[in-house]
Enzyme design. Sequence first.
Site, PDB file in Angstrom:
ATOM      1  N   SER A 155      -4.437   3.996  -2.209  1.00  0.00           N
ATOM      2  CA  SER A 155      -3.239   3.929  -3.315  1.00  0.00           C
ATOM      3  C   SER A 155      -3.612   4.110  -4.729  1.00  0.00           C
ATOM      4  O   SER A 155      -4.940   4.312  -5.029  1.00  0.00           O
ATOM      5  CB  SER A 155      -2.870   2.403  -3.073  1.00  0.00           C
ATOM      6  OG  SER A 155      -1.977   2.080  -4.130  1.00  0.00           O
ATOM      7  N   TYR A 168      -4.753  -6.670  -2.261  1.00  0.00           N
ATOM      8  CA  TYR A 168      -4.262  -5.251  -1.960  1.00  0.00           C
ATOM      9  C   TYR A 168      -5.213  -4.503  -2.754  1.00  0.00           C
ATOM     10  O   TYR A 168      -5.752  -3.131  -2.132  1.00  0.00           O
ATOM     11  CB  TYR A 168      -2.889  -5.224  -2.225  1.00  0.00           C
ATOM     12  CG  TYR A 168      -2.324  -3.706  -1.915  1.00  0.00           C
ATOM     13  CD1 TYR A 168      -1.868  -3.463  -0.749  1.00  0.00           C
ATOM     14  CD2 TYR A 168      -2.255  -2.816  -2.996  1.00  0.00           C
ATOM     15  CE1 TYR A 168      -1.190  -2.326  -0.502  1.00  0.00           C
ATOM     16  CE2 TYR A 168      -1.707  -1.393  -2.811  1.00  0.00           C
ATOM     17  CZ  TYR A 168      -1.214  -1.415  -1.505  1.00  0.00           C
ATOM     18  OH  TYR A 168      -0.668  -0.177  -1.300  1.00  0.00           O
TER      19      TYR A 168
HETATM   20  P1  NAD Z   1       5.599   0.416   5.590  1.00  0.00           P
HETATM   21  O1  NAD Z   1       5.967  -1.050   5.595  1.00  0.00           O
HETATM   22  O2  NAD Z   1       6.879   1.259   5.720  1.00  0.00           O
HETATM   23  O3  NAD Z   1       4.922   0.911   6.788  1.00  0.00           O
HETATM   24  C1  NAD Z   1       3.465   0.118   7.101  1.00  0.00           C
HETATM   25  C2  NAD Z   1       3.232   0.459   8.681  1.00  0.00           C
HETATM   26  O4  NAD Z   1       2.250  -0.479   9.044  1.00  0.00           O
HETATM   27  C3  NAD Z   1       4.422   0.082   9.751  1.00  0.00           C
HETATM   28  O5  NAD Z   1       4.286   0.962  10.623  1.00  0.00           O
HETATM   29  C4  NAD Z   1       3.782  -1.310  10.271  1.00  0.00           C
HETATM   30  O6  NAD Z   1       4.347  -1.507  11.572  1.00  0.00           O
HETATM   31  C5  NAD Z   1       2.393  -1.048  10.205  1.00  0.00           C
HETATM   32  N1  NAD Z   1       1.557  -2.295  10.317  1.00  0.00           N
HETATM   33  C6  NAD Z   1       1.737  -3.338   9.536  1.00  0.00           C
HETATM   34  N2  NAD Z   1       0.775  -4.424  10.012  1.00  0.00           N
HETATM   35  C7  NAD Z   1       0.218  -3.988  10.975  1.00  0.00           C
HETATM   36  C8  NAD Z   1      -0.394  -4.425  12.147  1.00  0.00           C
HETATM   37  N3  NAD Z   1      -1.117  -5.744  11.949  1.00  0.00           N
HETATM   38  N4  NAD Z   1      -1.022  -3.682  13.046  1.00  0.00           N
HETATM   39  C9  NAD Z   1      -0.455  -2.666  13.238  1.00  0.00           C
HETATM   40  N5  NAD Z   1       0.269  -2.061  12.476  1.00  0.00           N
HETATM   41  C10 NAD Z   1       0.895  -2.521  11.191  1.00  0.00           C
HETATM   42  O7  NAD Z   1       4.580   0.808   4.464  1.00  0.00           O
HETATM   43  P2  NAD Z   1       4.453   2.144   3.597  1.00  0.00           P
HETATM   44  O8  NAD Z   1       4.981   1.805   2.231  1.00  0.00           O
HETATM   45  O9  NAD Z   1       4.877   3.337   4.532  1.00  0.00           O
HETATM   46  O10 NAD Z   1       2.693   1.828   3.420  1.00  0.00           O
HETATM   47  C11 NAD Z   1       1.980   2.756   4.262  1.00  0.00           C
HETATM   48  C12 NAD Z   1       0.445   2.646   3.550  1.00  0.00           C
HETATM   49  O11 NAD Z   1       0.589   3.419   2.449  1.00  0.00           O
HETATM   50  C13 NAD Z   1      -0.146   1.431   3.511  1.00  0.00           C
HETATM   51  O12 NAD Z   1      -1.342   1.348   3.518  1.00  0.00           O
HETATM   52  C14 NAD Z   1       0.358   1.350   1.795  1.00  0.00           C
HETATM   53  O13 NAD Z   1      -0.608   0.368   1.299  1.00  0.00           O
HETATM   54  C15 NAD Z   1       0.266   2.606   1.324  1.00  0.00           C
HETATM   55  N6  NAD Z   1       0.719   2.879   0.203  1.00  0.00           N
HETATM   56  C16 NAD Z   1       1.997   2.761   0.051  1.00  0.00           C
HETATM   57  C17 NAD Z   1       2.650   2.922  -1.387  1.00  0.00           C
HETATM   58  C18 NAD Z   1       4.208   2.938  -1.326  1.00  0.00           C
HETATM   59  O14 NAD Z   1       4.531   3.080  -2.536  1.00  0.00           O
HETATM   60  N7  NAD Z   1       4.817   2.792  -0.201  1.00  0.00           N
HETATM   61  C19 NAD Z   1       1.941   3.431  -2.173  1.00  0.00           C
HETATM   62  C20 NAD Z   1       0.676   3.451  -2.088  1.00  0.00           C
HETATM   63  C21 NAD Z   1      -0.161   3.184  -0.978  1.00  0.00           C
END
Ligand code: NAD
Length: 273
Positions: A155, A168
Amino acid sequence: MTYQSKEMKAVERSLLGKTALVTGSTSGIGLGVAQALARAGANVVLNGLGEPRTIARIACEVARANGVDAIYSGADLSRPQEIETMMDEAIRRFGAVDILVNNAGIQHVAPVESFPVEKWDLILSINLSSAFHTARLALPAMRDKGWGRIVNIASAHGLVASPFKSAYVAAKHGVIGLTKTIALEAAQSGVTCNAICPGYVYTPLVEAQIEGQAKAHGVAREQVIRDVLLAQQPNKRFGTVEEIGAIALFLASDGAASITGAALAADGGWTAH
Ligand code: NAD
């Protein structure tokens, strides 16, 4: 078919015969990455939480739309034993995990002094430790093949901090440290390890933050998006899961063979400040 379109077709299916495991791929960025890799011909192992019927439909769609195999593991990534079972299943089914994308992640927002201890532990285990476990289990087969790609979805918060996101931010900085260490250890074996550092990408995780902040401060969603989430993001728009999928696909390509140990910002200029 013209010469050019034949060549484009070959590039599009550059991952034929390879297997990609993407954690947290039932939603958001993980699903976007899984779709990008499947489109390039990789078989995929999906993982994540959610309603079984919806997940079965997603797996079926990814496989059918791209002419690949897709299996699903419901492993809870906060549990190392379940991660071992997931990796065993993937390797038994496909022989190896050639491309490992550590993407699963959760968020919790609170000041340090009132941050729930169990939330701290959970965020560290899902957002950081799970990537250590999947990588340690995937590396032996990658080394045997002399080819492998580990892509960690970190991130912008792996590079800079924001208040109230201690767990985080700590976990994401840790992911970048882990990325560099694996890159050094694997550098002579044909295996690369890199991190992608997105800014805000519109997904269910971000939607929950918009809702939460709008409620907590009694302000409109649009104000939260403009004044809170995108305040630090100079391009003033959310990234898309397709953009992150395209970067992961590039890092998985042979063209990216010399890129290892990198933390690639995809944050609209946020960390250029
Ligand atoms: P999201 O909530 O849409 O997806 C998260 C995924 O992780 C889902 O499939 C969920 O089921 C899975 N998950 C959560 N807990 C779990 C567990 N205990 N075991 C197995 N799977 C689990 O989130 P996203 O926004 O797509 O984020 C995905 C990644 O990208 C994360 O690591 C997040 O920190 C990172 N990220 C997101 C953003 C953003 O703005 N969306 C920005 C930077 C980084």
